[in-house]
Design a protein around this motif. Structure first.
Motif, PDB file in Angstrom:
ATOM      1  N   ARG A  60      11.271  16.424 -23.487  1.00 34.44           N
ATOM      2  CA  ARG A  60      11.080  15.657 -24.715  1.00 34.44           C
ATOM      3  C   ARG A  60      11.618  14.241 -24.563  1.00 34.44           C
ATOM      4  O   ARG A  60      10.953  13.266 -24.927  1.00 34.44           O
ATOM      5  N   ARG A  61      12.814  14.119 -24.003  1.00 37.85           N
ATOM      6  CA  ARG A  61      13.414  12.789 -23.825  1.00 37.85           C
ATOM      7  C   ARG A  61      12.614  11.928 -22.845  1.00 37.85           C
ATOM      8  O   ARG A  61      12.450  10.735 -23.053  1.00 37.85           O
ATOM      9  N   ARG A  62      12.128  12.541 -21.782  1.00 38.44           N
ATOM     10  CA  ARG A  62      11.299  11.791 -20.822  1.00 38.44           C
ATOM     11  C   ARG A  62      10.022  11.302 -21.501  1.00 38.44           C
ATOM     12  O   ARG A  62       9.626  10.148 -21.332  1.00 38.44           O
ATOM     13  N   ALA A  63       9.371  12.176 -22.257  1.00 36.45           N
ATOM     14  CA  ALA A  63       8.128  11.800 -22.945  1.00 36.45           C
ATOM     15  C   ALA A  63       8.392  10.689 -23.957  1.00 36.45           C
ATOM     16  O   ALA A  63       7.587   9.760 -24.091  1.00 36.45           O
ATOM     17  N   GLU A  64       9.508  10.780 -24.648  1.00 33.17           N
ATOM     18  CA  GLU A  64       9.875   9.775 -25.647  1.00 33.17           C
ATOM     19  C   GLU A  64      10.107   8.400 -25.013  1.00 33.17           C
ATOM     20  O   GLU A  64       9.765   7.370 -25.593  1.00 33.17           O
ATOM     21  N   SER A  65      10.661   8.372 -23.815  1.00 31.51           N
ATOM     22  CA  SER A  65      10.970   7.097 -23.162  1.00 31.51           C
ATOM     23  C   SER A  65       9.793   6.541 -22.354  1.00 31.51           C
ATOM     24  O   SER A  65       9.813   5.372 -21.966  1.00 31.51           O
ATOM     25  N   MET A  66       8.767   7.343 -22.113  1.00 33.88           N
ATOM     26  CA  MET A  66       7.680   6.934 -21.226  1.00 33.88           C
ATOM     27  C   MET A  66       6.946   5.659 -21.666  1.00 33.88           C
ATOM     28  O   MET A  66       6.643   4.823 -20.805  1.00 33.88           O
ATOM     29  N   PRO A  67       6.651   5.446 -22.948  1.00 32.81           N
ATOM     30  CA  PRO A  67       5.979   4.187 -23.309  1.00 32.81           C
ATOM     31  C   PRO A  67       6.758   2.945 -22.877  1.00 32.81           C
ATOM     32  O   PRO A  67       6.161   1.967 -22.414  1.00 32.81           O
ATOM     33  N   GLY A  68       8.064   2.967 -22.986  1.00 28.14           N
ATOM     34  CA  GLY A  68       8.877   1.840 -22.555  1.00 28.14           C
ATOM     35  C   GLY A  68       8.792   1.622 -21.049  1.00 28.14           C
ATOM     36  O   GLY A  68       8.724   0.486 -20.578  1.00 28.14           O
ATOM     37  N   TRP A  69       8.777   2.711 -20.296  1.00 27.62           N
ATOM     38  CA  TRP A  69       8.662   2.597 -18.844  1.00 27.62           C
ATOM     39  C   TRP A  69       7.285   2.077 -18.443  1.00 27.62           C
ATOM     40  O   TRP A  69       7.174   1.229 -17.557  1.00 27.62           O
ATOM     41  N   LEU A  70       6.232   2.570 -19.087  1.00 30.83           N
ATOM     42  CA  LEU A  70       4.880   2.104 -18.757  1.00 30.83           C
ATOM     43  C   LEU A  70       4.722   0.621 -19.049  1.00 30.83           C
ATOM     44  O   LEU A  70       4.105  -0.114 -18.271  1.00 30.83           O
ATOM     45  N   SER A  71       5.293   0.167 -20.165  1.00 31.88           N
ATOM     46  CA  SER A  71       5.273  -1.252 -20.492  1.00 31.88           C
ATOM     47  C   SER A  71       6.023  -2.058 -19.433  1.00 31.88           C
ATOM     48  O   SER A  71       5.573  -3.116 -18.991  1.00 31.88           O
ATOM     49  N   LEU A  72       7.167  -1.549 -18.996  1.00 34.47           N
ATOM     50  CA  LEU A  72       7.937  -2.204 -17.942  1.00 34.47           C
ATOM     51  C   LEU A  72       7.125  -2.294 -16.658  1.00 34.47           C
ATOM     52  O   LEU A  72       7.078  -3.340 -16.023  1.00 34.47           O
TER      53      LEU A  72
ATOM     54  N   GLU B 172      22.797  16.841 -17.660  1.00 33.91           N
ATOM     55  CA  GLU B 172      22.973  18.144 -17.028  1.00 33.91           C
ATOM     56  C   GLU B 172      23.133  19.271 -18.038  1.00 33.91           C
ATOM     57  O   GLU B 172      22.879  20.422 -17.719  1.00 33.91           O
ATOM     58  N   THR B 173      23.533  18.961 -19.262  1.00 34.38           N
ATOM     59  CA  THR B 173      23.744  19.997 -20.273  1.00 34.38           C
ATOM     60  C   THR B 173      22.490  20.280 -21.094  1.00 34.38           C
ATOM     61  O   THR B 173      22.482  21.223 -21.885  1.00 34.38           O
ATOM     62  N   LEU B 174      21.438  19.496 -20.907  1.00 33.29           N
ATOM     63  CA  LEU B 174      20.219  19.649 -21.706  1.00 33.29           C
ATOM     64  C   LEU B 174      19.324  20.759 -21.170  1.00 33.29           C
ATOM     65  O   LEU B 174      19.279  21.009 -19.966  1.00 33.29           O
ATOM     66  N   SER B 175      18.608  21.376 -22.083  1.00 23.50           N
ATOM     67  CA  SER B 175      17.614  22.370 -21.671  1.00 23.50           C
ATOM     68  C   SER B 175      16.433  21.653 -21.031  1.00 23.50           C
ATOM     69  O   SER B 175      16.250  20.444 -21.210  1.00 23.50           O
ATOM     70  N   ASP B 176      15.611  22.401 -20.313  1.00 19.16           N
ATOM     71  CA  ASP B 176      14.418  21.815 -19.697  1.00 19.16           C
ATOM     72  C   ASP B 176      13.502  21.221 -20.757  1.00 19.16           C
ATOM     73  O   ASP B 176      12.904  20.169 -20.542  1.00 19.16           O
ATOM     74  N   GLU B 177      13.414  21.882 -21.909  1.00 17.04           N
ATOM     75  CA  GLU B 177      12.563  21.392 -22.996  1.00 17.04           C
ATOM     76  C   GLU B 177      13.073  20.065 -23.546  1.00 17.04           C
ATOM     77  O   GLU B 177      12.303  19.145 -23.810  1.00 17.04           O
ATOM     78  N   GLU B 178      14.394  19.943 -23.710  1.00  9.15           N
ATOM     79  CA  GLU B 178      14.973  18.704 -24.228  1.00  9.15           C
ATOM     80  C   GLU B 178      14.817  17.572 -23.207  1.00  9.15           C
ATOM     81  O   GLU B 178      14.545  16.431 -23.582  1.00  9.15           O
ATOM     82  N   ARG B 179      14.983  17.890 -21.937  1.00  3.15           N
ATOM     83  CA  ARG B 179      14.766  16.872 -20.900  1.00  3.15           C
ATOM     84  C   ARG B 179      13.327  16.365 -20.948  1.00  3.15           C
ATOM     85  O   ARG B 179      13.083  15.166 -20.882  1.00  3.15           O
TER      86      ARG B 179
END
Length: 118
Positions: free
Chosen positions: A24-36, A15-22
């Protein structure tokens, strides 16, 4: 056997993150989710999964002495809240445990495996 994989994580810093940081974090985690998602499809072609909105959007309903009581957010006093769920039909608990360990959130949150009543 049908199982629910319940995904719990700490949303307090989200909740404290900017839209840009959110983003970035989603994009960073996406390969792991796609593999899952690939693994889940292999295990159960009819897998169903859903991410939940942030816990602050939740409402809790109770009825006490005939009175309806509605409160905001989850009631549990914990940092980890339910963030999503997968429903799978799997051969056994060992396979459910294997798949739960592949969920990216397991690295910083937790997964609850719950058999469904049939």
């Amino acid at each position: 056997m049908k199982y629910a994989l319940l995904i719990y994580g700490d949303q307090s810093d989200w909740e404290t993150l900017s839209d840009e940081e959110r983003a970035r974090r989603r994009a960073e985690s996406m390969p792991g989710w796609l593999s899952l998602f690939d693994e889940l499809q292999k295990a159960d072609a009819n897998v169903s999964g859903h991410e939940l909105e942030e816990s602050r959007t939740a409402k809790v309903v109770r009825v006490r002495d005939g009175e309806r009581i509605v409160t905001d957010g989850p009631f549990a006093e914990t940092k980890e809240v339910l963030g999503g769920v997968f429903l799978l039909d799997l051969p056994d608990l060992d396979e459910a445990i294997r798949l739960a360990a592949l969920v990216p959130t397991a690295r910083h949150g937790s997964l609850e495996i719950r058999p469904l009543v049939e």
